[in-house]
Each structure stands twice: as structure tokens, then as C-alpha cells.
Motif scaffolding. Structure first.
Motif, mmCIF file in Angstrom:
data_model
loop_
_atom_site.group_PDB
_atom_site.id
_atom_site.type_symbol
_atom_site.label_atom_id
_atom_site.label_comp_id
_atom_site.label_asym_id
_atom_site.label_seq_id
_atom_site.Cartn_x
_atom_site.Cartn_y
_atom_site.Cartn_z
ATOM 1 N N PHE A 107 0.802 -1.226 0.000
ATOM 2 C CA PHE A 107 0.000 0.000 0.000
ATOM 3 C C PHE A 107 0.835 1.277 0.000
ATOM 4 N N GLY A 108 2.132 1.143 0.266
ATOM 5 C CA GLY A 108 3.009 2.305 0.177
ATOM 6 C C GLY A 108 2.934 3.259 1.354
ATOM 7 N N TYR A 109 2.501 2.781 2.515
ATOM 8 C CA TYR A 109 2.431 3.628 3.707
ATOM 9 C C TYR A 109 3.510 3.211 4.704
ATOM 10 N N ALA A 110 4.126 4.207 5.322
ATOM 11 C CA ALA A 110 5.260 3.938 6.207
ATOM 12 C C ALA A 110 4.824 3.436 7.577
ATOM 13 N N GLN A 111 3.663 3.854 8.036
ATOM 14 C CA GLN A 111 3.245 3.442 9.376
ATOM 15 C C GLN A 111 1.729 3.420 9.484
ATOM 16 N N PHE A 112 1.255 2.650 10.473
ATOM 17 C CA PHE A 112 -0.181 2.578 10.727
ATOM 18 C C PHE A 112 -0.665 3.863 11.389
ATOM 19 N N ARG A 113 -1.981 4.082 11.295
ATOM 20 C CA ARG A 113 -2.602 5.237 11.944
ATOM 21 C C ARG A 113 -3.501 4.770 13.084
ATOM 22 N N GLY A 114 -3.435 5.497 14.195
ATOM 23 C CA GLY A 114 -4.339 5.232 15.306
ATOM 24 C C GLY A 114 -4.311 3.786 15.756
ATOM 25 N N ALA A 115 -5.508 3.179 15.811
ATOM 26 C CA ALA A 115 -5.636 1.808 16.321
ATOM 27 C C ALA A 115 -5.390 0.753 15.252
ATOM 28 N N GLN A 116 -5.046 1.162 14.039
ATOM 29 C CA GLN A 116 -4.893 0.193 12.945
ATOM 30 C C GLN A 116 -3.924 -0.936 13.292
ATOM 31 N N ARG A 117 -2.772 -0.583 13.859
ATOM 32 C CA ARG A 117 -1.751 -1.597 14.127
ATOM 33 C C ARG A 117 -2.281 -2.686 15.064
ATOM 34 N N ASP A 118 -2.907 -2.270 16.163
ATOM 35 C CA ASP A 118 -3.412 -3.245 17.127
ATOM 36 C C ASP A 118 -4.495 -4.115 16.502
#
Length: 633
Positions: free
Chosen positions: A21-32
Motif C-alpha cells: 500500500f506504500g504507507y510507512a506506518q499505521f494510523r491510530g488503532a490500525q496496528r493493534d
């Protein structure tokens, strides 16, 4: 269910986020959420529109497929949403497909064959199809071989009778857990109050699921509500003053009203289209495609339009009629500003809106318990509309979230004057009582207000109502003030509107407390004054700049030229692939490219929104666009 170990995964969620997807990091609660679901856990996800819900199931689907765990089935209610989601996944290099009525027999057979072989990473289908014997037989075969990776139930509020878009077919989805108890499930929605959330958990048997509730705040959206006078003229003024040449959605309650407003906008030189269930399906599809694929189109629609619309650059959502509840209002307004740039939610409402919504609830075929809940939801929306304090604080509190005044809604920007309407309310109720006592029949709001204000109209004289003891006792009150009082009285149940008798007013059990002065009625002085112009604030350096490039750093003249050239190129590619432009690249990605002025493929790496597949597919073309006419430096 117990979480399965994630050590066997071929790629981490973080790697998939970056590479695909080309994104460097998750946002908010996405990672969990992503790690929980990837490991095999069930989840209920509440995340606002534009918060990145899709990645919460797409990344686990990719990770589990790569680990040999098979297919993810995504339950989606709309054909348009399926088409765009699958198109976006194809652009990212992900093997996805959908099964719906747009496919012919041969195409359906092909997709079903690929599904049976677990040859698809994600398959989108409507709830009606997912619960058919034919589809369940295909799932049985996958489950027997351990190749059912995940069930994702999108727009999960549709399962609840308390939700704003209840769809009975969603109720059948509980059988997925009953039939395939070892397959993890993730249910997602952008809108659910505590009652709806509890109903989702019960109906989908998600009692053991992890619940992930993100902030409902959309700080880039400015909320404004005005008193309805001439709604179409007010709308035209709003668009011309604030959003000329920008995309927006206008919601109306009836099909007839949709047609009238769309025509008025077109006559005013605005590129507007109607959308409602009464239009031919081909016309609806054509209008929706134009809205998604072109810029600066305004869609005038009933609530039949909007669910799953991913267009990121909608700059405003306007309501010309009051929605049924805050969930519907929040869901619809949330379609503005998905790109994170400034957007507005504007609503005009009046006494007739309250009357109409109350009547629809009272005449609905549901049990009294259902009607009581719906009345409570309507009351909450009315309280938001009549509020004199921060609208965002009230909106978020409805969803159980405490916040501070935002400084960005109409009430924060221009605090309204407040007046005590208790005396006016008592006089209105007294007039309703005395008129009915004298004449033996009920009358509508306009007639009651004429009597109270001392207007000896022909109708007042005809019935001898100038002799009523309250005649002229409210001469100091304006008609807008009295209409505001009536809205409050209807909202709190102190007066009823009899739809079967020409919308006449009648006293209720709740009238007595107001007549005795036990229930105060406080109202805003006026809600019709315009908010300060967004554009004038921007010209003074307040707020974000309106240019799309504001998503990245400001662009100089050369950067703006690159950005314009990239948008032209993107439009051509999108048209050739029959996809919305934002599926190719978002404006923010184009702005970042324009700022970087890339001269090599290496220069494009690391730009948000450019994954491996898009770099391979479009990298050379992007470099060529930037190189033309010396635009690369």
C-alpha cells in the motif's frame, strides 16, 4: 476463539503496509487491530469514515493468504463499493474479486472456480449471496481444507434494528460463526452508539471479540446548522460563497425534492446530478460514476446514495432535510473531507422537519419499544441542532467520547445569543388548549401562532378566535421564535402533531409540566446567521489552505505545474482503466511527487501511497510526466 500464532506468516503486517500500500506506518488503532486479526482473533471495529477501516481487514487477509490460510470473504452491501475496492486492490497488486449481479454467467463461473481453488486473496459479496446454499457449499469446501482465512463484515451497523441503515439480510450472517466457528471474523462500522454496538455484538455473536473504538472526531470537518427559511436559496448561497467549483453531496428527504434541487443548482451554473431509487439503475450508475470520476460534481440525493463512497475530495455535505438520527447524520457528513483537508457539514432545518420525522416514527409499523428508541435518537439530533454550545462536543458525547470545544463549528466561531422561551411555550400550549376547548377541533401551527401574535386573519375571524383569551398575548414574539419553541415542545413530547388531521397540534401528558413552569425552555436567539466565510478566514491566514497540495508541503510555481500535469495524466489513466482517479493515486501522493520532483525510480520510493505494484506499473510514466517541459527541476 484462541489466537493462532503469527510466527509462520510470510510477511509482517508492517511489511505489507509498506510494500503493497506504500504507507510507512499505521494510523491510530490500525496496528493493534491488524495484528489481532492477523493472529486469528475476532474483532469489532468502530472507526470514523476516512480512518482507514479497509486496511484493518485487507492486510490480515493478505498476510493470512500468504501463510497458506486461504481466502478472505468480505461482506459488502453495495455493488459500487465492491467494484472500487477490488479495483483499488488490483492497482496495489492484490488478487481480489467480487461476485454480484453485474457479472454474467461465464464470469460468475470463473470467479466461483477460483474461489473453490482458494485462488483469490479477497472475495467481495453481498450478504444475500453469502447466505445462499450455493455459496455456503463453496465455503464448506474451503473450510474442510482449512482455506477460509477470514470473514470481514463491512458496514456492520446494518445488522442492528437500532442502526440508521438496518438491513434484515444482515441478520443471517450469524450463521457464519455457527457454521465455521474456527474462522476469525472482523465486523466494521463508522457509526454506532452504545445501543447499536451492543446489538451488533449480540446479533453477530461477537461477545468474545476484541472491541476497538477509535475517536469519532473528524477535526477537519466544520459543522454548521442554520434555520430553514428558503432552503434552496440558502444552499445556493452556501455553495457559491464557500464551495464554488468543488465536489459535494446534498441530501434531501424525497425524490421529488432531489429533482427540484438538482435542477435549481444546474440553472445556477453548478454541475449537479440527481440520485434516488426512482431513477433507472443505468442512470443512477452513470451519475455515480461521474461523481466518482470527475471533479467538482455535486450529487443531490436521498440517503440511497453514499454508503461506501470512497471519494476523498468531497468538500461539503449539505442536508436540506433533517436526518432521522445522529448516526445517520454523522455517517453522511463523514463523507466529506476523507483526504483530511478542510470540509464542511451544513444543514438547514425547521419545524416541518421535526413534524415529519415525528410522524414517520409514530406511523412506523414497529413495536412501541422501537418507536421510543427512535424518538430518543431524534431528540438527540434535535438537541444537537438547537445547541448553543460546541456542536463537536455534543456530537462526540453522543458516541461516548468527551472532548473540548473545537473552535471550528458555527457555535464556537459565532456564539449565539440565548433567550428564555418558557413564557412563550406556556402561552402556546394555553392557546392550543383554549382554541380546542372553544371550537372542539384542532388547528395547525400557523393558525395557533397567528392567534398568539394577535393577527386577525380571515381564518381567525371565521372561527371567532380573536375572542380567545390568549389572542395577542404573544405579540412580542416573532414567528421564527415561536417556531423554535414549537420545535422544542414537539421534541420533548409536550405537544403532538396529528398527521391524520392535517398536522394539527394537540396537547399531551407532557404538556402539564411545561404549563406549570416546571420544565424550562431555553433557545438560541437565531440559527440562521451565516458563519464567517471559510475563504475569508483562509485569506487572513486562518485555517488550512484550500489547495489539494496542502496535504503535503506548499508547492512553488514549478511544483504546482508538476502537480497539474500529474493530475491530467492521472485522469487519463483512470479513464482508461474505468476507475476513479483516487484509486490510481490520491491527491496527497501527487502533491508529494510534485514537491520531490523525482528524476529516478529511487526518488519515488518512500512517497506515501506508492507501493511496489504501483511503482512498477506507473513509475516510469510519472517520471516522464515530471520530465516534460523541464518540469523536473
Amino acid at each position: 476463539m484462541s489466537a493462532q500464532p503469527s510466527e509462520t506468516l510470510a510477511a509482517t503486517p508492517e511489511q505489507i503496509l509498506q510494500d503493497v500500500f506504500g504507507y510507512a506506518q499505521f494510523r491510530g488503532a490500525q496496528r493493534d487491530i491488524v495484528h489481532h486479526v492477523t493472529a486469528g482473533g475476532d474483532a469489532l471495529v468502530l472507526m470514523p469514515t476516512g480512518g482507514g477501516k479497509s486496511l484493518c481487514y485487507q492486510i490480515p487477509a493478505i498476510a493470512r493468504h500468504r501463510a497458506g490460510r486461504g481466502v478472505t470473504v468480505v461482506v459488502s452491501p453495495l455493488i459500487a463499493l465492491m467494484h472500487d475496492q477490488v479495483g483499488a486492490l488490483h492497482e496495489a497488486g492484490v488478487d481480489a474479486a467480487f461476485l454480484n449481479s453485474t457479472l454474467d454467467w461465464r464470469e460468475t463461473q470463473e470467479i466461483e472456480g477460483r474461489l473453490a481453488r482458494a485462488d483469490i486473496t479477497l472475495l467481495y459479496a453481498a450478504p444475500e449471496r453469502v447466505t445462499t446454499p450455493r455459496f455456503l457449499e463453496l465455503l464448506d469446501g474451503l473450510a474442510a481444507r482449512g482455506q477460509l482465512a477470514l470473514f470481514a463484515i463491512d458496514e456492520a451497523h446494518c445488522v442492528s434494528q437500532w442502526g440508521h441503515d438496518f438491513r434484515p439480510e444482515y441478520r443471517q450472517l450469524a450463521l457464519l460463526h455457527e457454521r465455521y466457528p474456527q474462522v476469525p471474523r472482523i465486523a466494521l462500522t463508522a457509526t454506532a452508539d452504545a445501543l447499536t454496538r451492543a446489538d451488533i455484538v449480540e446479533r453477530l455473536q461477537l461477545q468474545e471479540a476484541g472491541q476497538f473504538v477509535s475517536s469519532f472526531d473528524r477535526p477537519n470537518i466544520r459543522y454548521g446548522i442554520v434555520e430553514k427559511k428558503d432552503a434552496t436559496t440558502q444552499l445556493l448561497r452556501f455553495i457559491e460563497r464557500e464551495h464554488a467549483g468543488e465536489a459535494g453531496v446534498v441530501y434531501c428527504q424525497s425524490r421529488k425534492r432531489v429533482e427540484e434541487v438538482a435542477q435549481a443548482l444546474v440553472e445556477a451554473g453548478i454541475d449537479a446530478l440527481p440520485y434516488h431509487a426512482g431513477l433507472d439503475a443505468a442512470v443512477r450508475q452513470r451519475h455515480q460514476d461521474r461523481f466518482l470520476r470527475e471533479e467538482a460534481v455535486v450529487m443531490v440525493a436521498t440517503i440511497a446514495f453514499g454508503m461506501g463512497i470512497d471519494k476523498p475530495d468531497v468538500r461539503f455535505v449539505a442536508h436540506l432535510d433533517m436526518p432521522k438520527n445522529i448516526e445517520g447524520y454523522y455517517q453522511e457528513t463523514g463523507r466529506a473531507g476523507r483526504d483530511g483537508l478542510p470540509a464542511e457539514a451544513w444543514m438547514a432545518y425547521g419545524l416541518q422537519d421535526v413534524v415529519n420525522q415525528r410522524r414517520m416514527i409514530d406511523e412506523s409499523p414497529g413495536p412501541e419499544e422501537f418507536k421510543q428508541v427512535m424518538r430518543g435518537k431524534l431528540d438527540a439530533l434535535l438537541a444537537l441542532a438547537e445547541a448553543t454550545d460546541c456542536r463537536r462536543v455534543r456530537l462526540l458525547r453522543y458516541f461516548g467520547e468527551e472532548s473540548q470545544p473545537c473552535g471550528n463549528c458555527d457555535n464556537c466561531l459565532m456564539p449565539p445569543a440565548v433567550w428564555d422561551g418558557t413564557d412563550a411555550a406556556r402561552k402556546l400550549l394555553s392557546t392550543v388548549y383554549r382554541v380546542q376547548q372553544q371550537s372542539g377541533i384542532s388547528f395547525g401551527a400557523g393558525h395557533i401562532m397567528d392567534i398568539l401574535r394577535g393577527k386577525a386573519t380571515e381564518k381567525v375571524k371565521q372561527f371567532g378566535h380573536e375572542r380567545v383569551s390568549t389572542f395577542g398575548l404573544g405579540a412580542e414574539f416573532s414567528e421564527p421564535q415561536l417556531r423554535g419553541v414549537l420545535r422544542q415542545l414537539i421534541a420533548i413530547g409536550a405537544i403532538a402533531v396529528n398527521a391524520e388531521k392535517f398536522n394539527t397540534l394537540q396537547l399531551t401528558d407532557g404538556s402539564r409540566a411545561v404549563l406549570k413552569g416546571e420544565v424550562p425552555v431555553r433557545l438560541r436567539e437565531s440559527i440562521s446567521a451565516p458563519t464567517p466565510s471559510t475563504r475569508s478566514r483562509r485569506s487572513r491566514g486562518e485555517g488550512k489552505a484550500p489547495a489539494v497540495a496542502a496535504a503535503a508541503a506548499p508547492l512553488d510555481a514549478a511544483g504546482q505545474a508538476r502537480f497539474a500535469a500529474l493530475k491530467t495524466w492521472r485522469a487519463e489513466v483512470a479513464k482508461a482503466n474505468n476507475l476513479p482517479a483516487y484509486v490510481i493515486f490520491h491527491d496527497a501522493t501527487l502533491a508529494a511527487i510534485a514537491q520531490r520532483a523525482p528524476a529516478s525510480l529511487g526518488d519515488l520510493q518512500g512517497i506515501s501511497g506508492i507501493g511496489a505494484s504501483k511503482l512498477e506499473k506507473y513509475g516510469a510514466q510519472v517520471l516522464e510526466v515530471c520530465a516534460q517541459n523541464g518540469l523536473n527541476g
